[in-house]
Design a protein around this motif. Structure first.
Motif, PDB file in Angstrom:
ATOM      1  N   GLU A 105       0.840  -1.162   0.043  1.00  0.00           N
ATOM      2  CA  GLU A 105      -0.198   0.009   0.130  1.00  0.00           C
ATOM      3  C   GLU A 105       1.099   1.245   0.049  1.00  0.00           C
ATOM      4  N   SER A 109       1.135   4.194  -2.800  1.00  0.00           N
ATOM      5  CA  SER A 109       0.975   5.532  -2.441  1.00  0.00           C
ATOM      6  C   SER A 109       2.178   6.387  -3.182  1.00  0.00           C
ATOM      7  N   SER A 110       3.426   5.904  -2.947  1.00  0.00           N
ATOM      8  CA  SER A 110       4.281   6.681  -3.510  1.00  0.00           C
ATOM      9  C   SER A 110       4.322   6.692  -4.825  1.00  0.00           C
ATOM     10  N   GLU A 112       1.828   6.562  -6.733  1.00  0.00           N
ATOM     11  CA  GLU A 112       1.001   7.546  -7.375  1.00  0.00           C
ATOM     12  C   GLU A 112       1.523   8.848  -7.302  1.00  0.00           C
ATOM     13  N   SER A 143      -6.857   8.490  -8.381  1.00  0.00           N
ATOM     14  CA  SER A 143      -5.638   7.698  -8.563  1.00  0.00           C
ATOM     15  C   SER A 143      -5.247   7.720  -9.916  1.00  0.00           C
ATOM     16  N   GLU A 258      -3.803  11.308   8.308  1.00  0.00           N
ATOM     17  CA  GLU A 258      -2.939  10.279   8.066  1.00  0.00           C
ATOM     18  C   GLU A 258      -1.772   9.905   9.262  1.00  0.00           C
TER      19      GLU A 258
END
Length: 299
Positions: A105, A109-110, A112, A143, A258
């Protein structure tokens, strides 16, 4: 009674009103330890008093000057060159952060961020790229999954097109050889901390970078560049700055949430987190202090 009302009553009973909606739901559902909530609140008080009062967040002399200054061509060219070095070298830090991710995950995320930096639109928006409007970069949320790649959407290319209007050539931008010592120090600190293989260090640096990016400096830069453009009567595309301003306004709403998720799902060394986050902000501040010293020499 609606689920949201039930959660609000739950929050009131347990003094949890300051938590984000996602965290509150996890606490209500029992996914997060309720006993840890008070510890987080005390931790966040430390962050407010020991981190979020850093000069780069609350007292950036350069961006305050830039906002109101009667900028010269030399001022703007120097700023764009140094910012382009940071923007281009950031790709290295982001790639390293992706490689060093501890979960699939986190790696995604990185990816993206990295993919969007090099030209993949969020949400596969098919906006026209014939101009430099912010809409040409797609949405600020969503995304890159299934997204469309455009060379012209790469963030560095946005700066390169702006540089063209300032008589800067492609080879004048983005390379380490054009960076001042303070700019290169910032770039190297991003690689060392933000891209660290130590998960706790990387998370602390990420929080610091996100909070700095959401602190409002984009608007100060836009204001100064807009005045310069209008005074010079130039066609100056400011998409790089206006789009990041929109993006960071959106990120600002999620930064604390976050952090909450990170705190409730990991054993956090609070001292290390604050120390590493401050080191990252010191690196950011060095970049702006360098620019501030440069502009004084230019004048």
């Amino acid at each position: 009674m609606q689920y949201s009302e039930v959660m609000m009553r739950f929050a009131g009973r347990h003094n949890l009103e300051e938590f984000g909606e996602k965290t509150l739901k996890h606490l209500y559902d029992g996914d997060f330890d309720l006993d840890k909530a008070e510890s987080f609140k005390q931790f966040y008080r430390r962050i407010e008093s020991e981190l979020l009062n850093h000069d780069v967040i609350i007292h950036n002399n350069y961006t305050r000057w830039f906002k109101e200054a009667k900028l010269t061509d030399a001022d703007v060219r120097h700023f764009i060159i140094q910012f382009s070095v940071f923007s281009n070298q950031f790709l290295i830090a982001q790639l390293q952060k992706m490689i060093n991710a501890h979960t699939i995950e986190a790696m995604r995320s990185s990816k993206e961020i990295l993919a969007n930096e090099i030209g993949v639109l969020f949400n596969d928006k098919q906006n026209s790229l014939d101009n430099d409007s912010a809409s040409g970069l797609g949405d600020i949320t969503g995304s890159i999954e299934g997204g469309t790649f455009h060379f012209r959407s790469a963030h560095f290319e946005l700066l390169a097109r702006l540089g063209e209007r300032l008589s800067l050539k492609f080879e004048d931008l983005g390379r380490r050889e054009h960076g001042t010592p303070s700019t290169l120090f910032f770039c190297d600190e991003l690689i060392r901390l933000y891209g660290s293989s130590d998960y706790a260090t990387s998370e602390a640096a990420s929080f610091a970078v996100e909070h700095w990016a959401a602190a409002g400096f984009w608007k100060e830069l836009i204001n100064g560049l807009t005045h310069y453009r209008d005074n010079k009567k130039l066609e100056l595309p400011l998409t790089f700055f206006t789009w990041h301003d929109r993006l960071e306004d959106n990120h600002a709403r999620h930064t604390k949430e976050e952090l909450e998720e990170y705190y409730f799902t990991h054993e956090v060394d609070e001292d290390l987190f604050i120390d590493k986050a401050n080191e990252m902000l010191d690196g950011v501040y060095a970049f702006w202090q360098g620019l501030d010293g440069d502009r004084q020499r230019l004048h």
